[in-house]
Design an enzyme around this catalytic site. Structure first.
Site, short mmCIF file in Angstrom:
data_model
loop_
_atom_site.label_atom_id
_atom_site.label_comp_id
_atom_site.label_asym_id
_atom_site.label_seq_id
_atom_site.Cartn_x
_atom_site.Cartn_y
_atom_site.Cartn_z
CG ASP B 33 -8.13 45.06 1.93
OD1 ASP B 33 -7.59 46.36 2.55
OD2 ASP B 33 -9.20 45.08 0.62
CB SER B 34 -2.56 44.55 1.42
OG SER B 34 -3.20 44.19 0.40
#
Lengths: 312, 74
Positions: B33-34
């Site tokens: 994920d980010s």
């Protein structure tokens, strides 16, 4: 109550109101700033002209500093980033990513930049690119969240950076504020408690849902899509989590939440809408003005810290 | 260089080395994920003495992209 955060922002108390989409508009922001904290206007996905109007209206209600929260994945982020300079906003907080590309122009305009972070690495990166402080927001918070709890995140961020750290997520009274100081924070940011404040232009049903919420009433939707969001449980969260467990597609899930926050905040549909709230909703039991909220926080926290005696 | 980059990816994303291939996509194949990506980028910047601005992060989708980026910015 002087801390690095109050001197940085030119405010009386180190208390910031979160830049919540649909909720953080100018009445609320101005009320928090007038109470001695820092109010924020939440730009969310709003167009730049709306943000400009909000800033101008806030200025009519307060001569104290206030800020704007910019959500970096908004399609209007580039334009809103310019509007805050044109309108002479003093403080910008950012969410959903890294504001590096705007940093130079904001710093040149004398704006204090405070990114919201959910990890140590991001906090360090923000310090490196010139952030004035960071908000370390734990997963207890409402709306879009990270994984770390406030208890875990704040001391690690405080150790990793030398800029001031503002704790967020799970704070709604003086005990939480005092605890945040103990963990190394120099200020706090609160959302949920300000949603039920008298000045918040939020539908009564929404406020009532928060006041009635118990400790176990929040749910996180969207973990499977990589965009976890915390809201109070209702028909929408139930359906969403059922679909999510069945492996529904991102598009299918999106349909359920599209416009959901607006539905809840503006129309008061707390069954099908998205009643975003922090876990701390269970502790939020009374309606107060922003002035009362801020005073109560400060008096309680101050008393606890000064009189702290936990063992013989 | 692929070996070292792989090692950094394995360490920061908690994935199996066998799953990290030059064409692996960080988000789709390696489940990043980010926040994971920032973690990885910080580690790579430290190792190779480069700075990867966030604008450029959008251009980096696969392991190969990372290697090419570092090689052209060293």
């Amino acid at each position: 109550m002087k801390t690095e955060v109050t001197s940085l922002l030119g405010i009386e108390y180190p208390i910031i109101q979160g830049g919540m989409a649909w909720v953080a508009e100018y009445h609320l922001a101005a009320a928090v700033s007038n109470a001695g904290g820092l109010g924020l206007i939440g730009a969310a996905s709003a167009p730049p002209e709306w943000v400009r109007e909000q800033i101008r209206e806030a200025k009519k209600l307060t001569d104290k500093p206030f800020g704007v929260n910019i959500m970096l994945i908004s399609p209007h982020a580039d334009d809103v980033a310019k509007v805050v300079i044109e309108e002479g906003v003093k403080v910008v907080t950012t969410g959903a990513g890294s504001p590096e590309k705007y940093m130079e122009m904001w710093k040149k305009a004398g704006i204090k930049v405070i990114p919201v972070v959910a990890s140590v690495a991001l906090a360090k990166r923000m310090e490196r690119c010139g952030a004035d402080a960071v908000v370390a927001e734990g997963t207890e918070a409402g709306g879009h969240i990270g994984e770390n709890t406030t208890m875990v995140l704040v001391p690690q961020v405080a150790d990793a950076v030398s800029i001031p750290v503002i704790a967020a997520g799970g704070i709604a009274d003086g005990r939480g504020m005092a605890a945040a100081f103990m963990l190394g924070a120099k200020g706090i940011q609160l959302g949920t408690i300000f949603v039920v404040s008298n000045e918040a232009q939020v539908h009564e049903n929404y406020k009532e849902r928060i006041i009635k919420a118990k400790d176990i009433d929040s749910r996180v939707t969207g973990r499977s899509t990589g965009h976890p969001v915390r809201a109070l449980r209702n028909d929408m969260t139930k359906k969403y989590i059922e679909l999510e467990n069945k492996g529904a597609s991102f598009e299918e899930l999106e349909l359920l939440t599209l416009g959901g926050l607006r539905k809840a905040v503006v129309e008061g549909d707390v069954k099908a809408g998205s009643v975003m709230s922090g876990q701390i909703a269970g502790l939020v039991k009374e309606r107060m003005s922003c002035q009362e909220i801020v005073q109560k926080l400060v008096v309680e926290a101050d008393g606890l810290i000064k009189g702290a005696k936990f063992y013989e | 260089m692929l070996e070292k980059v792989k090692e950094i990816i394995v360490e920061n994303l908690g994935v199996e080395e066998a799953d990290v291939k030059p064409e692996s996509n960080f988000k789709e194949d390696l489940g990043a994920d980010s926040l994971d990506l920032f973690e990885l980028v910080m580690a790579l910047e430290e190792e190779y003495g480069v700075e990867i601005p966030t604008e450029d992060l959008e251009k980096i989708a696969t392991v190969n992209d990372v290697i090419e980026y570092i090689e052209s910015h060293k």
